[in-house]
Write a protein that holds these residues in place. Structure first.
Motif, PDB file in Angstrom:
ATOM      1  N   PHE A  43     -33.519  47.505 -22.564  1.00 55.39           N
ATOM      2  CA  PHE A  43     -32.780  47.936 -23.753  1.00 55.39           C
ATOM      3  C   PHE A  43     -33.160  47.117 -24.986  1.00 55.39           C
ATOM      4  N   PHE A  52     -36.720  52.600 -28.602  1.00 54.81           N
ATOM      5  CA  PHE A  52     -38.125  52.923 -28.335  1.00 54.81           C
ATOM      6  C   PHE A  52     -39.071  51.891 -28.975  1.00 54.81           C
ATOM      7  N   ASP A  96     -44.824  56.863 -19.795  1.00 55.23           N
ATOM      8  CA  ASP A  96     -43.819  57.545 -18.972  1.00 55.23           C
ATOM      9  C   ASP A  96     -43.698  59.025 -19.332  1.00 55.23           C
ATOM     10  N   TYR A 130     -35.397  55.650 -22.846  1.00 54.14           N
ATOM     11  CA  TYR A 130     -34.878  54.536 -23.657  1.00 54.14           C
ATOM     12  C   TYR A 130     -35.030  54.844 -25.149  1.00 54.14           C
TER      13      TYR A 130
HETATM   14  C1  LIG Z   1     -35.510  48.794 -16.568  1.00 53.54           C
HETATM   15  C2  LIG Z   1     -36.388  49.321 -17.671  1.00 53.54           C
HETATM   16  C3  LIG Z   1     -36.034  49.098 -18.981  1.00 53.54           C
HETATM   17  C4  LIG Z   1     -36.807  49.608 -20.039  1.00 53.54           C
HETATM   18  N1  LIG Z   1     -36.389  49.444 -21.340  1.00 53.54           N
HETATM   19  C5  LIG Z   1     -37.090  50.047 -22.349  1.00 53.54           C
HETATM   20  C6  LIG Z   1     -36.625  49.977 -23.701  1.00 53.54           C
HETATM   21  O1  LIG Z   1     -35.606  49.378 -24.019  1.00 53.54           O
HETATM   22  N2  LIG Z   1     -37.360  50.604 -24.662  1.00 53.54           N
HETATM   23  C7  LIG Z   1     -38.507  51.299 -24.381  1.00 53.54           C
HETATM   24  O2  LIG Z   1     -39.118  51.864 -25.290  1.00 53.54           O
HETATM   25  N3  LIG Z   1     -38.972  51.369 -23.086  1.00 53.54           N
HETATM   26  C8  LIG Z   1     -38.305  50.763 -22.082  1.00 53.54           C
HETATM   27  N4  LIG Z   1     -38.756  50.844 -20.794  1.00 53.54           N
HETATM   28  C9  LIG Z   1     -40.034  51.540 -20.510  1.00 53.54           C
HETATM   29  C10 LIG Z   1     -41.231  50.566 -20.378  1.00 53.54           C
HETATM   30  O3  LIG Z   1     -41.462  49.884 -21.594  1.00 53.54           O
HETATM   31  C11 LIG Z   1     -42.481  51.356 -20.020  1.00 53.54           C
HETATM   32  O4  LIG Z   1     -42.363  51.870 -18.722  1.00 53.54           O
HETATM   33  C12 LIG Z   1     -43.768  50.575 -20.171  1.00 53.54           C
HETATM   34  O5  LIG Z   1     -44.866  51.449 -20.002  1.00 53.54           O
HETATM   35  C13 LIG Z   1     -43.874  49.416 -19.188  1.00 53.54           C
HETATM   36  O6  LIG Z   1     -45.024  48.671 -19.494  1.00 53.54           O
HETATM   37  P1  LIG Z   1     -45.665  47.622 -18.472  1.00 53.54           P
HETATM   38  O7  LIG Z   1     -46.057  48.403 -17.227  1.00 53.54           O
HETATM   39  O8  LIG Z   1     -46.869  47.094 -19.179  1.00 53.54           O
HETATM   40  O9  LIG Z   1     -44.648  46.564 -18.204  1.00 53.54           O
HETATM   41  C14 LIG Z   1     -37.999  50.328 -19.736  1.00 53.54           C
HETATM   42  C15 LIG Z   1     -38.353  50.532 -18.396  1.00 53.54           C
HETATM   43  C16 LIG Z   1     -37.562  50.049 -17.373  1.00 53.54           C
HETATM   44  C17 LIG Z   1     -37.972  50.335 -15.949  1.00 53.54           C
END
Ligand SMILES: Cc1cc2nc3c(=O)[nH]c(=O)nc-3n(C[C@H](O)[C@H](O)[C@H](O)COP(=O)(O)O)c2cc1C
Length: 174
Positions: free
Chosen positions: A60, A99, A149, A95
């Motif tokens: 978040f 974002f 995603d 989210y």
């Molecule tokens: C528990 C959780 C919380 C997340 N919170 C956010 C958020 O607050 N804002 C957002 O834009 N994406 C959020 N995301 C999406 C991630 O940023 C996204 O899946 C991203 O591609 C993960 O990158 P990484 O694999 O390099 O860690 C969240 C995903 C998860 C699973």
């Protein structure tokens, strides 16, 4: 010849790492060093003329954990006068109120420290509620927003266009 661009990223589940790879491929592997900050930290930031920084948003609107751990190191880093572009990963449906917020936090930190920020990117084609990574007029993100995603199919083209823009803003031939 030393490498002009340092690409520093943190990645919890691998998406930001994959985008870092795409960027390096597009920019040219001889032009950019990729540094996973979980393994190698941020100490070598000073060695590069240009910086590309990659950060996903978690929990978040929060910084990804590796960036969070190194936030004080970044505070101490010498980035005055360097040219810097940021990219951020997020999920605009799951989210949408937060974002790519972390990209905004990172952009602001670098700007406050005197880096010349480039790589701003239109919000057209995205569908989210709120973001802390917007310019004052709300028309642009302060860096490249990537959503693996919900919009994985857009990533390749977005990366290609953004890299061409950033190379030009870095004053480097494409
Ligand atoms: C528990 C959780 C919380 C997340 N919170 C956010 C958020 O607050 N804002 C957002 O834009 N994406 C959020 N995301 C999406 C991630 O940023 C996204 O899946 C991203 O591609 C993960 O990158 P990484 O694999 O390099 O860690 C969240 C995903 C998860 C699973």
């Amino acid at each position: 010849m030393s490498c002009p661009i340092g690409l520093f990223y943190g990645s919890t589940t691998g998406n930001t790492e994959s985008v870092a790879e795409l960027i390096a491929e597009r920019v040219g592997f001889d032009q950019v060093h990729r540094i996973d900050i979980a393994a190698d930290g941020l100490e070598s930031v000073a060695e590069y003329e240009h910086l590309i920084l990659g950060i996903p948003t978690w929990d978040f609107g929060e910084l990804q954990e590796d960036w969070d751990d190194l936030w004080q190191v970044l505070e101490a880093a010498e980035v005055q006068g360097k040219t810097c572009a940021v990219f951020g990963l997020g999920d605009q449906i799951g989210y949408g109120e937060w974002f790519v917020d972390a990209m905004g936090l990172l952009h602001n930190r670098m700007k406050e420290k005197g880096a010349k920020m480039v790589g701003y990117w239109s919000t057209e084609g995205y569908d989210f509620e709120e973001s802390k990574a917007l310019t004052a007029d709300g028309k642009q993100f302060v860096g490249l927003a990537i959503d693996e995603d919900c919009q994985h199919g857009e990533t390749q083209e977005r990366v290609e266009k953004w890299c061409a823009q950033v190379l030009s803003e870095f004053g480097m031939a494409d």
